[in-house]
Motif scaffolding. Structure first.
Motif, PDB file in Angstrom:
ATOM      1  N   ILE A 132       0.796  -1.238   0.000  1.00  0.00           N
ATOM      2  CA  ILE A 132       0.000   0.000   0.000  1.00  0.00           C
ATOM      3  C   ILE A 132       0.830   1.292   0.000  1.00  0.00           C
ATOM      4  O   ILE A 132       0.307   2.355  -0.277  1.00  0.00           O
ATOM      5  CB  ILE A 132      -1.021   0.019   1.163  1.00  0.00           C
ATOM      6  CG1 ILE A 132      -0.314   0.026   2.524  1.00  0.00           C
ATOM      7  CG2 ILE A 132      -1.998  -1.137   1.066  1.00  0.00           C
ATOM      8  CD1 ILE A 132      -1.248   0.322   3.689  1.00  0.00           C
ATOM      9  N   MET A 133       2.130   1.172   0.352  1.00  0.00           N
ATOM     10  CA  MET A 133       3.014   2.342   0.341  1.00  0.00           C
ATOM     11  C   MET A 133       4.294   1.956  -0.397  1.00  0.00           C
ATOM     12  O   MET A 133       5.401   2.214   0.050  1.00  0.00           O
ATOM     13  CB  MET A 133       3.344   2.760   1.785  1.00  0.00           C
ATOM     14  CG  MET A 133       2.140   3.221   2.587  1.00  0.00           C
ATOM     15  SD  MET A 133       2.386   3.086   4.385  1.00  0.00           S
ATOM     16  CE  MET A 133       3.819   4.072   4.670  1.00  0.00           C
ATOM     17  N   ARG A 134       4.100   1.286  -1.508  1.00  0.00           N
ATOM     18  CA  ARG A 134       5.167   0.613  -2.235  1.00  0.00           C
ATOM     19  C   ARG A 134       6.407   1.487  -2.506  1.00  0.00           C
ATOM     20  O   ARG A 134       7.519   1.138  -2.123  1.00  0.00           O
ATOM     21  CB  ARG A 134       4.581   0.091  -3.553  1.00  0.00           C
ATOM     22  CG  ARG A 134       5.347  -1.042  -4.169  1.00  0.00           C
ATOM     23  CD  ARG A 134       4.487  -1.713  -5.219  1.00  0.00           C
ATOM     24  NE  ARG A 134       5.236  -2.715  -5.948  1.00  0.00           N
ATOM     25  CZ  ARG A 134       5.494  -3.928  -5.488  1.00  0.00           C
ATOM     26  NH1 ARG A 134       5.086  -4.279  -4.282  1.00  0.00           N
ATOM     27  NH2 ARG A 134       6.175  -4.796  -6.207  1.00  0.00           N
ATOM     28  N   ASP A 135       6.201   2.620  -3.169  1.00  0.00           N
ATOM     29  CA  ASP A 135       7.339   3.484  -3.539  1.00  0.00           C
ATOM     30  C   ASP A 135       8.074   3.997  -2.304  1.00  0.00           C
ATOM     31  O   ASP A 135       9.304   3.954  -2.232  1.00  0.00           O
ATOM     32  CB  ASP A 135       6.864   4.667  -4.394  1.00  0.00           C
ATOM     33  CG  ASP A 135       6.332   4.214  -5.746  1.00  0.00           C
ATOM     34  OD1 ASP A 135       6.652   3.075  -6.158  1.00  0.00           O
ATOM     35  OD2 ASP A 135       5.585   4.980  -6.386  1.00  0.00           O
ATOM     36  N   THR A 136       7.307   4.469  -1.326  1.00  0.00           N
ATOM     37  CA  THR A 136       7.904   4.995  -0.080  1.00  0.00           C
ATOM     38  C   THR A 136       8.677   3.903   0.651  1.00  0.00           C
ATOM     39  O   THR A 136       9.789   4.128   1.126  1.00  0.00           O
ATOM     40  CB  THR A 136       6.792   5.538   0.858  1.00  0.00           C
ATOM     41  OG1 THR A 136       5.949   6.398   0.098  1.00  0.00           O
ATOM     42  CG2 THR A 136       7.361   6.296   2.024  1.00  0.00           C
ATOM     43  N   PHE A 137       8.075   2.712   0.734  1.00  0.00           N
ATOM     44  CA  PHE A 137       8.694   1.595   1.452  1.00  0.00           C
ATOM     45  C   PHE A 137      10.036   1.211   0.836  1.00  0.00           C
ATOM     46  O   PHE A 137      11.044   1.123   1.536  1.00  0.00           O
ATOM     47  CB  PHE A 137       7.753   0.376   1.452  1.00  0.00           C
ATOM     48  CG  PHE A 137       8.355  -0.836   2.113  1.00  0.00           C
ATOM     49  CD1 PHE A 137       8.273  -1.006   3.485  1.00  0.00           C
ATOM     50  CD2 PHE A 137       9.020  -1.808   1.359  1.00  0.00           C
ATOM     51  CE1 PHE A 137       8.840  -2.119   4.103  1.00  0.00           C
ATOM     52  CE2 PHE A 137       9.591  -2.919   1.965  1.00  0.00           C
ATOM     53  CZ  PHE A 137       9.487  -3.072   3.338  1.00  0.00           C
ATOM     54  N   PHE A 138      10.044   1.009  -0.475  1.00  0.00           N
ATOM     55  CA  PHE A 138      11.273   0.541  -1.117  1.00  0.00           C
ATOM     56  C   PHE A 138      12.323   1.648  -1.236  1.00  0.00           C
ATOM     57  O   PHE A 138      13.524   1.370  -1.197  1.00  0.00           O
ATOM     58  CB  PHE A 138      10.968  -0.099  -2.477  1.00  0.00           C
ATOM     59  CG  PHE A 138      10.338  -1.468  -2.332  1.00  0.00           C
ATOM     60  CD1 PHE A 138      11.080  -2.540  -1.862  1.00  0.00           C
ATOM     61  CD2 PHE A 138       8.995  -1.666  -2.627  1.00  0.00           C
ATOM     62  CE1 PHE A 138      10.515  -3.795  -1.700  1.00  0.00           C
ATOM     63  CE2 PHE A 138       8.418  -2.922  -2.466  1.00  0.00           C
ATOM     64  CZ  PHE A 138       9.178  -4.000  -2.006  1.00  0.00           C
ATOM     65  N   GLU A 139      11.875   2.897  -1.308  1.00  0.00           N
ATOM     66  CA  GLU A 139      12.818   4.009  -1.321  1.00  0.00           C
ATOM     67  C   GLU A 139      13.514   4.119   0.033  1.00  0.00           C
ATOM     68  O   GLU A 139      14.727   4.351   0.112  1.00  0.00           O
ATOM     69  CB  GLU A 139      12.091   5.327  -1.673  1.00  0.00           C
ATOM     70  CG  GLU A 139      12.998   6.436  -2.162  1.00  0.00           C
ATOM     71  CD  GLU A 139      14.009   5.995  -3.220  1.00  0.00           C
ATOM     72  OE1 GLU A 139      15.221   6.163  -2.953  1.00  0.00           O
ATOM     73  OE2 GLU A 139      13.609   5.481  -4.270  1.00  0.00           O
ATOM     74  N   ALA A 140      12.731   3.950   1.105  1.00  0.00           N
ATOM     75  CA  ALA A 140      13.300   3.982   2.463  1.00  0.00           C
ATOM     76  C   ALA A 140      14.294   2.839   2.630  1.00  0.00           C
ATOM     77  O   ALA A 140      15.356   3.007   3.245  1.00  0.00           O
ATOM     78  CB  ALA A 140      12.183   3.875   3.498  1.00  0.00           C
ATOM     79  N   TYR A 141      13.952   1.684   2.088  1.00  0.00           N
ATOM     80  CA  TYR A 141      14.849   0.516   2.185  1.00  0.00           C
ATOM     81  C   TYR A 141      16.148   0.782   1.434  1.00  0.00           C
ATOM     82  O   TYR A 141      17.231   0.456   1.908  1.00  0.00           O
ATOM     83  CB  TYR A 141      14.158  -0.733   1.623  1.00  0.00           C
ATOM     84  CG  TYR A 141      14.822  -2.001   2.081  1.00  0.00           C
ATOM     85  CD1 TYR A 141      14.455  -2.610   3.282  1.00  0.00           C
ATOM     86  CD2 TYR A 141      15.859  -2.574   1.343  1.00  0.00           C
ATOM     87  CE1 TYR A 141      15.089  -3.760   3.735  1.00  0.00           C
ATOM     88  CE2 TYR A 141      16.500  -3.717   1.786  1.00  0.00           C
ATOM     89  CZ  TYR A 141      16.112  -4.309   2.970  1.00  0.00           C
ATOM     90  OH  TYR A 141      16.741  -5.434   3.419  1.00  0.00           O
TER      91      TYR A 141
END
Length: 195
Positions: A132-141
């Protein structure tokens, strides 16, 4: 004193077993460095967490214990850097598990298995940002040092259709973990009268 209400000894047990269960979650999370394990966390946690959770049930067996554990373990998860979404999931699925255990009067094996399967679903809250927060999640990772190779592999494993599969994996892990826990802790189950 009301034997159905949580007492000081119960709170101590809840604290101890929450820590043990969280260690199982931590081990499961460490396996997540292998892309496929990042997706099957509910299955692995359901199995690994089964032993401490089944023992926890035989030691407490009172309404509210699973809700408190679900709340504590999800707050710990949040403090370790996971999304806040895990907290409402921990509270809700802990409470639902409590309702199921209570419906079986803490003696029904069927209710014990179902309750644990439901409890295991709290971990979906910590994984939900991958969908549900795909871009934010993977960018943070990526900003924490995640490699493109790993991120691309996990993104490939987390297509939208995979979320229902992950939820089902949690239920499967819960069943396996419950039976494994019962087999290892047979003596405790006999003593607690869970059949």
């Amino acid at each position: 004193m009301d034997k159905k209400k949580l007492n000081a000894k119960d709170f101590i047990n809840i604290g101890i077993f929450t820590v043990i269960y969280f260690v199982m979650f931590f081990i499961t999370g460490m396996l997540g460095y292998i892309p496929i394990f990042a997706v099957i966390i509910p299955l692995v946690l359901g199995i690994l967490g089964g032993i401490p959770f089944m023992l926890f049930l035989t030691k407490t067996g009172k309404f509210g214990a699973a809700t408190i554990m679900g709340t504590l373990v999800s707050v710990l998860c949040f403090l370790m850097g996971q999304s806040w979404i895990s907290i409402p999931f921990g509270i809700v699925f802990g409470f639902l598990a409590d309702l199921i255990f209570k419906a079986g009067e803490y003696k029904s094996w069927k209710h014990t298995v179902l309750g644990y399967c439901v409890f295991t679903e709290w971990v979906i809250g910590s994984m939900l940002p991958m969908w549900i927060m795909r871009d934010t999640f993977f960018e943070a990772y990526r900003s924490k040092g995640g490699t493109d190779e790993y991120i691309n592999a996990v993104m490939g494993l987390t297509a939208n259709w995979m979320l229902p599969v992950v939820i089902v994996l949690g239920l499967v892990g819960g069943v396996i973990g419950a039976y494994l826990g019962k087999a290892i802790l047979k003596k405790h189950f006999v003593k607690a009268g869970i059949v």
